[in-house]
Design an enzyme around this catalytic site. Structure first.
Site, PDB file in Angstrom:
ATOM      1  N   ASP A 153      -9.029  31.628 -34.000  1.00 21.91           N
ATOM      2  CA  ASP A 153      -8.190  30.404 -34.287  1.00 21.91           C
ATOM      3  C   ASP A 153      -8.482  29.901 -35.642  1.00 21.91           C
ATOM      4  O   ASP A 153      -7.574  29.121 -36.147  1.00 21.91           O
ATOM      5  CB  ASP A 153      -8.731  29.251 -33.277  1.00 21.91           C
ATOM      6  CG  ASP A 153      -8.452  29.337 -32.004  1.00 21.91           C
ATOM      7  OD1 ASP A 153      -8.651  28.856 -31.096  1.00 21.91           O
ATOM      8  OD2 ASP A 153      -7.255  30.139 -31.586  1.00 21.91           O
ATOM      9  N   GLY A 191     -17.854  32.463 -31.178  1.00 19.47           N
ATOM     10  CA  GLY A 191     -17.036  32.241 -30.093  1.00 19.47           C
ATOM     11  C   GLY A 191     -16.434  33.568 -29.654  1.00 19.47           C
ATOM     12  O   GLY A 191     -17.400  34.552 -29.814  1.00 19.47           O
ATOM     13  N   PHE A 192     -15.390  33.723 -28.960  1.00 18.59           N
ATOM     14  CA  PHE A 192     -14.921  34.949 -28.625  1.00 18.59           C
ATOM     15  C   PHE A 192     -14.886  36.199 -29.638  1.00 18.59           C
ATOM     16  O   PHE A 192     -15.288  37.205 -29.712  1.00 18.59           O
ATOM     17  CB  PHE A 192     -13.461  34.925 -27.934  1.00 18.59           C
ATOM     18  CG  PHE A 192     -13.582  34.149 -26.623  1.00 18.59           C
ATOM     19  CD1 PHE A 192     -12.981  32.980 -26.370  1.00 18.59           C
ATOM     20  CD2 PHE A 192     -14.129  34.755 -25.498  1.00 18.59           C
ATOM     21  CE1 PHE A 192     -13.046  32.455 -25.151  1.00 18.59           C
ATOM     22  CE2 PHE A 192     -14.281  34.288 -24.265  1.00 18.59           C
ATOM     23  CZ  PHE A 192     -13.663  33.173 -23.992  1.00 18.59           C
ATOM     24  N   GLY A 193     -14.178  35.383 -30.848  1.00 16.46           N
ATOM     25  CA  GLY A 193     -14.019  36.478 -31.979  1.00 16.46           C
ATOM     26  C   GLY A 193     -15.320  36.751 -32.700  1.00 16.46           C
ATOM     27  O   GLY A 193     -15.603  38.099 -32.683  1.00 16.46           O
ATOM     28  N   GLU A 213      -3.400  22.217 -17.012  1.00 19.58           N
ATOM     29  CA  GLU A 213      -4.218  22.512 -16.294  1.00 19.58           C
ATOM     30  C   GLU A 213      -5.079  21.346 -16.133  1.00 19.58           C
ATOM     31  O   GLU A 213      -5.655  21.219 -14.722  1.00 19.58           O
ATOM     32  CB  GLU A 213      -5.137  23.809 -16.806  1.00 19.58           C
ATOM     33  CG  GLU A 213      -5.975  23.524 -17.783  1.00 19.58           C
ATOM     34  CD  GLU A 213      -6.404  24.859 -18.887  1.00 19.58           C
ATOM     35  OE1 GLU A 213      -5.754  26.029 -18.464  1.00 19.58           O
ATOM     36  OE2 GLU A 213      -7.158  24.599 -19.655  1.00 19.58           O
ATOM     37  N   ALA A 224      -7.981  33.537 -25.834  1.00 14.53           N
ATOM     38  CA  ALA A 224      -9.222  34.560 -25.947  1.00 14.53           C
ATOM     39  C   ALA A 224      -8.736  36.236 -26.478  1.00 14.53           C
ATOM     40  O   ALA A 224      -9.490  36.602 -27.214  1.00 14.53           O
ATOM     41  CB  ALA A 224      -9.967  34.250 -24.998  1.00 14.53           C
ATOM     42  N   GLY A 273     -19.882  32.020 -36.604  1.00 13.97           N
ATOM     43  CA  GLY A 273     -19.171  31.518 -35.409  1.00 13.97           C
ATOM     44  C   GLY A 273     -19.459  32.589 -34.215  1.00 13.97           C
ATOM     45  O   GLY A 273     -19.220  33.354 -34.378  1.00 13.97           O
ATOM     46  N   VAL A 315     -23.564  25.654 -40.667  1.00 14.33           N
ATOM     47  CA  VAL A 315     -22.938  26.277 -41.990  1.00 14.33           C
ATOM     48  C   VAL A 315     -22.606  25.061 -42.900  1.00 14.33           C
ATOM     49  O   VAL A 315     -21.593  24.345 -42.532  1.00 14.33           O
ATOM     50  CB  VAL A 315     -22.114  27.392 -41.879  1.00 14.33           C
ATOM     51  CG1 VAL A 315     -21.435  27.839 -43.309  1.00 14.33           C
ATOM     52  CG2 VAL A 315     -22.935  28.764 -41.420  1.00 14.33           C
TER      53      VAL A 315
END
Lengths: 420, 420
Positions: B307, B12-14, B177, B322, B10, B86
């Site tokens: 997440d 993403g941010f992490g 938003e 994030a 993954g 995966v």
């Protein structure tokens, strides 16, 4: 008294220009297109080679027509847009049938352009990648990146070579610019993105049926282009036709087979004619035969322009470039207004300001009048002319910034596998 | 001696942060993601409302990892990337099975994030529009534009109202938003694009199950947001749940039915867990239970972050923003390096620098420590912070130019129906 209704089918260069030129005609103008955006086709190859975002060359038609949204005396906007797929045109009833409605017209302009034609080559339509629409350009971009991704994980040498072999079929302007742009892409920061891949393994082929490249330009420019691309590492086959395309190879008529996962088809075009109630006279590539006034034969209130129409000048067919379509758009608007005033339409004459073709790697060719030139000047002129022709200041700024980024930093930012 | 292999699933941010933080660990680092790009999720809603090009928030992972392409002592790049799906993780054999290969690991970081959850509401998964991925954001953008196109040609008043009614389900940051951005869109140059349409007919609804908006922020900020959106013309339903979504309407639990062609789902999230050989302990929303060190229970060499993981701090679960994932990415890299040195991993503690939420129309809310603030300052801070967090100077420049264009000219350039 009810205003006459002019319907324009197709918002390419010709149709869009015709709509804008007719805005003050006093008639109701309706522009129809299957997309809600106009595609700046000359830069499609830059989308395909990860240089430009697709959105940079797709312009919302409504935004372009915004300045005509002021109302006329009957309360309607001067030029209206309708997003629809045209199914059939009935010349007798004077109706354009779309997937949604039946639209009556007093005058009709057919400007539906052209599409890729696969010359009845077995497998070409299914497995080759055309480059006439934005969707196709994005699909080709994804294919190119996907090949690099897969090759970087591929342990089988033959399979890896197949993934890293790109074959362009067609040695006209589109084929040449694709070849040059692929070389630019490889010379850029691609190596750093694929540190486990040997970029030297990439092979580029250009297959041309004619005896030289850029047959629409003088011979010496074709020869220059050939030498330049050879220098850049492109293997060029002249006087060679393709006999078959498979998912993993391209077969040439000389019996050679090139294993390749990506065959890019720029070799054939045919007119994109809507279905009509009466058959219309057609010439080569299915283009509609028109009078010099651009009126369709037998239909005095119907015009055809751009890539849809067959026109000759000085005994040779027009090339099919944007300036031709733009001038025809202006001419057809003028001719319809003459008819509205009860006058006779005038024949169209294309004013050829010159021709440019980009090769890439700071090289191009050009011809203005009888004067031909090559190299960096032609390259810069090609970029400059296209920058000026882009609709709107926002696009010009963004495309200019992108070109500076690419050519000064050697990087391409849109190396994304985003499907459309 | 063979280097240990760290696999991160993954980007993403992490996951991306973990990969970068592990670059100098001496281990072989392999980052896997199903896409070849990292998505800057906080700006998805701006893609959905035609403000940003999708490519502005999608970053080629290989470009981000380019500075780690220098080779280590065993000849391999410090951090490698592999685009793959995966399928399964085998903890016993320590293998990650993808659609393409079986990858052995010594340490594993699971960072697969979350996806939309439809809370078993009938029809929601089929007919509502989620906003967690780029593909979903583009689909929503196309839907919104398509509704305006169709409404401009729709003669039936009820059908037109249905097309011009947008219902947002979920009153958290994403729902708020989206509502604000839709108002901004309507107040801009949209009228000029659709001169035959009465933009006043557009209706915006926000449906929230809780008793206030932005439940993760203090009550007064939720109240401010509610008043602001009401002022902007959004109809808000609090303490209301959705019971059904159909292609043309949304049914509320209070038996009201709102005819709407576009239901935007921001109400539920669930962890995106890959299939594993042994079942892992899960908490709310399917998130994996982890030790304070971020290690998965029973698997000392496997970590879960972002997440995907369930973490509490001060008795409350982390929000799922994030900065949390970024700090966890750094922490997990530090902990794996400790294990490599034979030391014990340390517990993770989130340093909360504050929280901002954007409403739109120059308005936002924020909380830093115990200090809360609202209005234009919060709005500017939200934009500024996200500009700084964007990967790379090119993106920051392009996004900044776009925001200037939108907020100074009131225009949105990406009003295109381009599907992905």
């Amino acid at each position: 008294m009810k205003s006459p209704r002019i319907v324009i089918v197709g918002a390419g260069f010709g149709g869009l220009q015709a709509a804008q030129s007719l805005a003050n005609s006093g008639a109701d103008v309706l522009l129809i297109d299957r997309h809600n955006y106009h595609t700046f086709v000359p830069l499609l190859y830059q989308v395909a080679t990860s240089q430009l975002e697709p959105e940079y060359i797709a312009y919302p038609i409504r935004t372009i027509l915004r300045r005509f949204s002021g109302k006329r005396h009957n309360g309607k906007p001067k030029v209206q847009f309708c997003m629809a797929e045209v199914e059939r045109i009935d010349f007798t009833a004077q109706i354009v049938k779309t997937d949604d409605a039946a639209i009556a017209y007093d005058f009709l302009v057919m400007a539906t352009g052209c599409q890729a034609q696969f010359l009845e080559v077995h497998g070409a339509a299914e497995y080759a990648f055309a480059l006439k629409t934005l969707k196709q350009a994005v699909a080709l971009r994804n294919q190119i990146i996907s090949c690099f991704e897969r090759a970087s994980q591929e342990t089988n040498r033959l399979r890896r070579e197949q993934l890293l072999t790109f074959v362009i079929v067609g040695g006209g302007a589109t084929g040449v610019e694709m070849a040059g742009a692929l070389v630019e892409m490889l010379r850029g920061k691609l190596r750093q993105d694929y540190p486990t891949l040997d970029i030297e393994q990439v092979r580029l082929f250009l297959v041309q049926s004619g005896d030289r490249l850029l047959t629409e330009l003088p011979q010496k420019l074709g020869v220059y282009t050939y030498k330049k691309l050879r220098q850049l590492g492109v293997k060029i086959y002249l006087q060679t036709k393709v006999s078959e395309v498979t998912p993993g190879s391209v077969h040439l008529q000389n019996h050679e087979v090139i294993p390749s996962a990506t065959v890019i088809w720029t070799a054939g075009l045919e007119a994109n004619s809507p279905e009509t109630s009466e058959e219309l006279a057609t010439a080569k590539k299915g283009k509609l035969v028109v009078h010099p006034t651009l009126q369709v034969l037998e239909q005095p209130n119907v015009y055809a322009i751009g890539d849809l129409a067959y026109l000759e000048q000085n005994g040779k067919p027009l090339s099919g470039v944007a300036p031709e379509a733009l001038q025809q758009g202006v001419a057809v608007a003028r001719n319809i207004q003459k008819q509205l005033q009860g006058k006779a339409p005038k024949p169209f004459s294309y004013f050829n300001k010159g021709r440019l073709a980009i090769i890439g790697c700071h090289s191009g060719v050009g011809k203005i009048g009888n004067f031909t030139f090559t190299g960096c000047l032609a390259w810069l002129m090609w970029l400059g002319v296209h920058l000026v022709y882009l609709p709107g200041y926002r696009s010009r700024l963004l495309v200019l910034l992108t070109w500076l980024y690419t050519y000064l930093l050697g990087d391409r930012a849109v190396r994304l596998l985003l499907s459309m």
